[in-house]
Design a protein around this motif. Structure first.
Motif, PDB file in Angstrom:
ATOM      1  N   UNK A   5       0.832  -1.205   0.000  1.00 17.05           N
ATOM      2  CA  UNK A   5       0.000   0.000   0.000  1.00 17.05           C
ATOM      3  C   UNK A   5       0.866   1.254   0.000  1.00 17.05           C
ATOM      4  N   UNK A   6       1.944   1.233   0.773  1.00 13.21           N
ATOM      5  CA  UNK A   6       2.872   2.371   0.787  1.00 13.21           C
ATOM      6  C   UNK A   6       3.516   2.539  -0.580  1.00 13.21           C
ATOM      7  N   UNK A   7       3.962   1.443  -1.162  1.00 18.69           N
ATOM      8  CA  UNK A   7       4.630   1.488  -2.476  1.00 18.69           C
ATOM      9  C   UNK A   7       3.704   2.050  -3.547  1.00 18.69           C
ATOM     10  N   UNK A   8       2.427   1.645  -3.501  1.00 18.26           N
ATOM     11  CA  UNK A   8       1.478   2.017  -4.553  1.00 18.26           C
ATOM     12  C   UNK A   8       0.711   3.300  -4.252  1.00 18.26           C
ATOM     13  N   UNK A   9       0.955   3.875  -3.070  1.00 18.77           N
ATOM     14  CA  UNK A   9       0.236   5.090  -2.711  1.00 18.77           C
ATOM     15  C   UNK A   9      -1.222   4.852  -2.367  1.00 18.77           C
ATOM     16  N   UNK A  10      -1.551   3.653  -1.961  1.00 18.02           N
ATOM     17  CA  UNK A  10      -2.916   3.321  -1.556  1.00 18.02           C
ATOM     18  C   UNK A  10      -3.150   3.764  -0.117  1.00 18.02           C
ATOM     19  N   UNK A  11      -4.397   3.788   0.326  1.00 23.09           N
ATOM     20  CA  UNK A  11      -4.656   4.103   1.734  1.00 23.09           C
ATOM     21  C   UNK A  11      -3.871   3.183   2.659  1.00 23.09           C
ATOM     22  N   UNK A  12      -3.399   3.748   3.754  1.00 22.44           N
ATOM     23  CA  UNK A  12      -2.543   2.997   4.675  1.00 22.44           C
ATOM     24  C   UNK A  12      -3.276   1.788   5.248  1.00 22.44           C
ATOM     25  N   UNK A  13      -2.565   0.711   5.392  1.00 23.18           N
ATOM     26  CA  UNK A  13      -3.094  -0.508   6.025  1.00 23.18           C
ATOM     27  C   UNK A  13      -2.344  -0.679   7.343  1.00 23.18           C
TER      28      UNK A  13
END
Length: 515
Positions: A498-506
């Motif tokens: 998620x961090x790598x792809x800029x997705x909402x934090x998990x």
């Protein structure tokens, strides 16, 4: 409740001090679990002698105490049962308390160094596909009908009271067949004593748990002792008693020497009774032609990795000799297992590379996982792994060398360091990487925090790379010192992606090593 005299009928060498007619409600080995009416079994564990906790058990209301050696001076008027082997007594008493449920189930035991969980899962799936009500007790969980029960941390086979309670629950739920994953620790510690197995399956026996067993020969002997637990022929006479052996494994010859039961061999060896031909593997799994005597059928498994071919063959060899299992059930059952938790399990967040989580924590399993990952890799192969503290130290440098040889990028990190210095464990592993030609901070890195290590690989992976995190998989904790900290490798991998792809934090668990 049941009388103690009834429970100890089949207990070899038992000597009763006091009344044998006390009423018993449960059998426990942990004094903290004692309640009024229980039998407390004071066995010696890895850390402490259970005799030390007899006063606490009595205070909690234990109706009787089972122990080795001489009677305990502080037991007073409470009944004591003196036995040659308290661990064996724990298992036999637990079985008797529940009415010996294994005697009414078709029992299948699966052991080996690697592949136990996957093989057990495949056997369970085949039995279900054949129309049987089947239960499963594995590293990951127990399955009884639609119920899934967690079986604990860092222990493959639950203790004897828990095993027997699960078997009794299965029987009450209408289960007819049970697949039980059995470790070498469980065999030595008598956790499955009192269970008469109808079929025992061996995956492979390679280097592992030398810290516990002392030598490879003792480890092999512990595994081989499962053969002695095959049920007598008069028990469940409609089910043949069979040992299922890997014809391709180095353990085959010594196991054959110890095997007095009927035998079914599997593998790629031309003499194997159950074997595979026309094998084709890739990103979609493995397809092969299954040959078993006069049986010829096409089989496909979605599971990744060539090593899963042997797991499928083991499952087929085991189930085809059981009444009521046809080749079609083998085909359907194997095809239905799309993934096994933490076994070459893909984690997909839409990234351009493949992220996998696997339980590989031995030299052989790490080698197999890396070779399987290489087949799926169009770029660089990253591996993130460590080695457990207070466990087999000989494998650390060995695994480092394997990783250095087979992976392009190695990230060495924590894996249950316990009370050992983490840095020293990591440096032992890194010495193996260096011996295999690795270059520090170029082809291998030391990142103490496991979440940061996974993030390190994920951030640097390019399109068509593979990032493989090995060693923790399904386990839900990591041990630092003597404290178990919550951990979930799959969640941590998803969080890093998620961090790598800029997705909402998990949200992901944090360890003491987190900065």
């Amino acid at each position: 409740m049941v009388k103690l005299s009834k429970l100890i009928e089949d207990l070899p060498g038992a000597q009763v001090v006091g009344s044998p007619d006390v009423e018993v409600t449960s059998v426990v080995e942990d004094s903290r679990e004692c309640t009024a009416g229980c039998v407390y079994v004071a066995r010696s564990g890895a850390v402490a002698d259970g005799r030390k906790f007899i006063p606490a058990a009595l205070k909690a209301g234990a109706a009787a105490v089972v122990l080795g050696g001489s009677p305990h001076a502080d037991a007073g008027s409470v009944t004591q049962v003196i036995v040659p082997d308290p661990a064996l007594a724990l298992a036999l008493l637990s079985a008797a308390l529940h009415g010996h449920p294994a005697r009414q189930l078709v029992m299948i035991g699966v052991t080996g160094t690697d592949g136990k969980t996957t093989t057990a899962t495949l056997i369970h799936a085949i039995l279900r596909a054949a129309g049987f009500e089947a239960g499963l007790i594995s590293t990951i969980h127990a399955v009884i009908g639609d119920a899934v029960i967690e079986t604990g941390l860092h222990v493959t086979t639950p203790n004897a009271p828990a095993v027997q309670a699960l078997l009794a629950r299965m029987l009450a739920a209408g289960i007819t067949h049970c697949v039980l994953e059995v470790t070498s620790h469980a065999l030595v510690q008598q956790r499955v004593a009192g269970i008469g197995f109808d079929s025992v399956v061996f995956t492979n026996i390679t280097h592992d748990h030398i810290d516990f067993h002392g030598t490879p020969e003792a480890y092999l002997a512990a595994k081989a002792s499962l053969l002695a637990l095959l049920a007598p022929r008069g028990l469940k006479p409609t089910v043949s008693k069979t040992a299922v052996l890997n014809r391709d494994d180095a353990s085959y010859a010594p196991l054959v020497q110890r095997c007095a039961a009927a035998r079914v061999d599997y593998g790629l060896h031309p003499a194997a009774h159950v074997r595979a031909a026309a094998v084709q593997s890739g990103a979609g799994g493995t397809s092969f032609e299954l040959q078993a005597g006069e049986i010829f059928c096409s089989v496909h498994t979605p599971l990744l990795g060539d090593f899963n071919l042997h797991n499928c063959l083991a499952a087929a060899a085991c189930t085809l000799q059981l009444p009521g299992v046809m080749p079609q059930a083998v085909q359907r059952g194997i095809a239905s297992v799309a993934a096994v938790a933490g076994r070459m399990e893909p984690i997909d967040a839409g990234q351009e590379f493949l992220a996998l989580v696997d339980f590989a924590h031995t030299p052989n399993s790490l080698r197999s996982a890396l070779r399987a990952a290489r087949q799926l890799c169009g770029g660089r192969l990253w591996v993130v792994f460590g080695a457990a503290g207070l466990r087999d130290v000989a494998k650390r440098r060995w695994m480092g060398a394997i990783a250095g040889e087979l992976a392009d990028c190695v990230v060495i990190t924590a894996e249950d360091p316990r009370t050992e210095p983490l840095r020293e464990i990591m440096e032992e592993i890194s010495s193996g990487c260096a011996a295999a030609g690795g270059v520090p901070n170029k082809t291998y890195w030391l990142v103490p925090d496991r979440a940061a290590a996974i993030g390190f690989a994920v951030q640097r992976a390019a399109a068509n790379d593979v990032v493989l995190a090995c060693g923790k998989a399904h386990e839900q904790s990591m041990c630092f010192g003597e404290v178990e900290f919550p951990w979930d490798e799959r969640t941590v991998m998803r969080s890093a992606l998620a961090v790598r792809l800029g997705h909402p934090a998990i949200p992901a668990p944090e360890l003491p090593t987190a900065l």
